[in-house]
Design an enzyme around this catalytic site. Structure first.
Site, PDB file in Angstrom:
ATOM      1  N   PHE A 107       6.438   0.768 -10.560  1.00 47.34           N
ATOM      2  CA  PHE A 107       5.140   0.825  -9.869  1.00 47.34           C
ATOM      3  C   PHE A 107       4.846   2.300  -9.528  1.00 47.34           C
ATOM      4  O   PHE A 107       4.578   2.655  -8.393  1.00 47.34           O
ATOM      5  CB  PHE A 107       5.124  -0.042  -8.597  1.00 47.34           C
ATOM      6  CG  PHE A 107       5.615  -1.452  -8.796  1.00 47.34           C
ATOM      7  CD1 PHE A 107       4.747  -2.452  -9.222  1.00 47.34           C
ATOM      8  CD2 PHE A 107       6.939  -1.788  -8.561  1.00 47.34           C
ATOM      9  CE1 PHE A 107       5.189  -3.755  -9.393  1.00 47.34           C
ATOM     10  CE2 PHE A 107       7.400  -3.081  -8.733  1.00 47.34           C
ATOM     11  CZ  PHE A 107       6.519  -4.067  -9.151  1.00 47.34           C
TER      12      PHE A 107
ATOM     13  N   ASP B 148       8.218   0.559  -5.571  1.00 45.75           N
ATOM     14  CA  ASP B 148       7.085   0.718  -4.650  1.00 45.75           C
ATOM     15  C   ASP B 148       6.011  -0.299  -5.012  1.00 45.75           C
ATOM     16  O   ASP B 148       4.928   0.055  -5.488  1.00 45.75           O
ATOM     17  CB  ASP B 148       6.543   2.149  -4.727  1.00 45.75           C
ATOM     18  CG  ASP B 148       5.423   2.403  -3.722  1.00 45.75           C
ATOM     19  OD1 ASP B 148       5.288   1.613  -2.767  1.00 45.75           O
ATOM     20  OD2 ASP B 148       4.680   3.377  -3.904  1.00 45.75           O
TER      21      ASP B 148
ATOM     22  N   CYS C  20     -15.178  -4.351  15.402  1.00 48.40           N
ATOM     23  CA  CYS C  20     -14.758  -3.898  14.069  1.00 48.40           C
ATOM     24  C   CYS C  20     -13.392  -4.491  13.746  1.00 48.40           C
ATOM     25  O   CYS C  20     -12.505  -4.557  14.600  1.00 48.40           O
ATOM     26  CB  CYS C  20     -14.699  -2.370  14.047  1.00 48.40           C
ATOM     27  SG  CYS C  20     -14.006  -1.680  12.531  1.00 48.40           S
TER      28      CYS C  20
ATOM     29  N   CYS D 298       5.188  -2.549   1.744  1.00 51.10           N
ATOM     30  CA  CYS D 298       3.988  -2.633   2.579  1.00 51.10           C
ATOM     31  C   CYS D 298       3.778  -4.048   3.105  1.00 51.10           C
ATOM     32  O   CYS D 298       2.747  -4.342   3.705  1.00 51.10           O
ATOM     33  CB  CYS D 298       2.754  -2.171   1.802  1.00 51.10           C
ATOM     34  SG  CYS D 298       2.362  -3.174   0.355  1.00 51.10           S
TER      35      CYS D 298
END
Length: 452
Positions: free
Chosen positions: A311, A380, A95, A406
């Site tokens: 955002f 963000d 996976c 991120c």
């Protein structure tokens, strides 16, 4: 005069590919790459070794060759690192969802922190004045949303429900996943049971499951509307899990029977956020709560602060910020998110929130909110980062800019720009939003240099 025939050019097509030897090689792993692979040196080139950890000596088999680096798979660990552990999932390695289960959970976030700090220094030429403790997650059962791939094998008609294989677009069948919340794992057999005798499985490309605090949603992404018999069966079976069925035809998402009350609470800040299937949610609810608390701690808001939240989504940060600031303006690129955030502010009795729609990678000077003053700014952005908007917000001379990242590479680029604009990179931390994967989220605080 006779012309000479044109010379043949040697193209990549004419050049034979270098053969990849099948003989294993022994290498020493120095550190982890940002995608969780071990890094070694072999024949003067960087070698990325899947499944290897820093400090290990491993036997590896080359899988791909490139001009500047090579890739390999670990086939035997000769000298294991003390942090090596047995993976918690039987599907690990096949996976493609997780890539760090062989590293002890508490060490994963430590390694990720070092990776982000290295990228900040190497790519952005910046480093924080202070690195705070990471925000830590539980190791399993942390995901409150997931996308489940659906397919049907031609050879025998069997149904596959699961996640993409590592390095492939094909699916691997999953019976349960240790990083999913328990209720999401209970969806898998119900979905499989409903589809096992269905003739047109290929009309459904995938299912998205998202949980609120009380109810959740199972959304089928369809190429053609499934038969009502299937939808009735599935709707009734998932109702036992307090889930409602939704259909997404690529144009709109509609409830099959009735809408569920989809929401999650931020009790520390007396905020409840409603959402719809397809809205962006932080997948790790516990880390989301910790993250918001740290954002508020770092920004240290008072009733004189006007905050710009770029955002802003459904108001995940905006509404908690509004509890402590004079006014908060949220800006988002999707109309539906702006409407949802506005309704969330109303539902929570917050009259000091305003939301606007804008393409945050375009020229923003014509927007009415752009010419207002803000003392503090929250960013963000998606993985691409916030470079275009950062170039435009210097005129606010904001005391603080807090960046939720991120993507370490985008953060490094954007941090360099903020430092060039006269900001000090004062605080930094990483967050364990996605245990067992190479993904890492960070908080970075930038403060305006004092004139004194």
């Amino acid at each position: 005069m006779r012309k000479r025939p044109p010379q043949r050019r040697h193209t990549a097509k004419n050049t034979p590919k270098q053969a990849i030897p099948d003989t294993p090689i022994d290498v020493q792993i120095k550190r982890l790459s940002h995608e969780g692979r071990g890094i070694a040196r072999h024949e003067g080139k960087t070698l990325f070794v899947t499944g290897a950890l820093p400090g290990e000596t491993v036997s590896a088999r080359l899988s791909k060759r490139h001009r500047r680096y090579d890739e390999a798979d670990c086939i035997n660990v000769i000298t294991p690192a003390a942090e090596r552990v047995e993976p918690i999932c039987p599907h690990y390695g096949v996976c493609g969802g997780c890539d760090l289960q062989h590293l002890a959970h508490d060490q994963q976030i430590e390694q990720k922190q070092q990776i982000v700090l290295d990228q900040l220094a190497r790519l952005g030429k910046v480093q924080p004045a202070q690195t705070d403790s990471p925000l830590r997650s539980k190791a399993t059962g942390y995901r409150r949303s997931a996308r489940l791939g659906i397919n049907q094998l031609q050879r025998d008609g069997s149904v596959i429900i699961g996640f993409r294989r590592r390095g492939s677009s094909k699916l691997t069948s999953i019976d349960s996943c240790p990083v999913l919340e328990n209720k999401l794992n209970q969806v898998l057999p119900l979905l499989r049971e409903a589809l096992v005798d269905y003739d047109n499985v290929r009309d459904i490309t995938h299912a998205e499951v998202t949980l609120g605090d009380d109810q959740g949603a199972l959304t089928l992404r369809t190429k053609k509307r499934p038969a009502d018999a299937l939808l009735n069966q599935l709707s009734q079976s998932i109702a036992t899990l307090d889930l409602c069925l939704y259909l997404d035809n690529g144009q709109e998402v509609r409830a099959y029977n009735e809408d569920c009350k989809l929401s999650y609470a931020l009790p520390e800040h007396k905020v409840d956020l409603a959402f719809r299937p397809g809205d962006f949610l932080q997948v790790n609810g516990d880390i989301n709560q910790q993250m918001i608390s740290r954002v508020l701690e770092w920004l240290n808001l008072n009733t004189d602060d006007r905050v710009l939240d770029l955002f802003s989504g459904i108001g995940n940060f905006t509404l908690p910020l509004a509890r402590y600031a004079d006014e908060v303006v949220g800006v988002e690129g999707i109309d539906a998110m702006v409407a949802r955030a506005t309704q969330n502010a109303t539902n929570n009795g917050l009259e000091n929130c305003l939301f606007y729609r804008a393409n945050l990678s375009s020229d923003l000077r014509h927007h009415p909110w752009f010419n207002q003053g803000f003392s503090k700014i929250l960013l963000d952005p998606p993985r691409a980062g916030a470079y275009e908007v950062i170039e435009q917000i210097g005129h606010y001379n904001a005391e603080q800019i807090l960046y939720v990242s991120c993507n370490p590479a985008a953060l490094a680029r954007d941090a360099e720009k903020l430092v060039e604009m006269g900001y000090l990179f004062t605080r930094f931390c990483v967050m364990d939003m996605f245990p067992h994967t190479s993904h890492v989220e960070s908080l970075a605080l930038f403060e305006k240099k004092s004139d004194h």
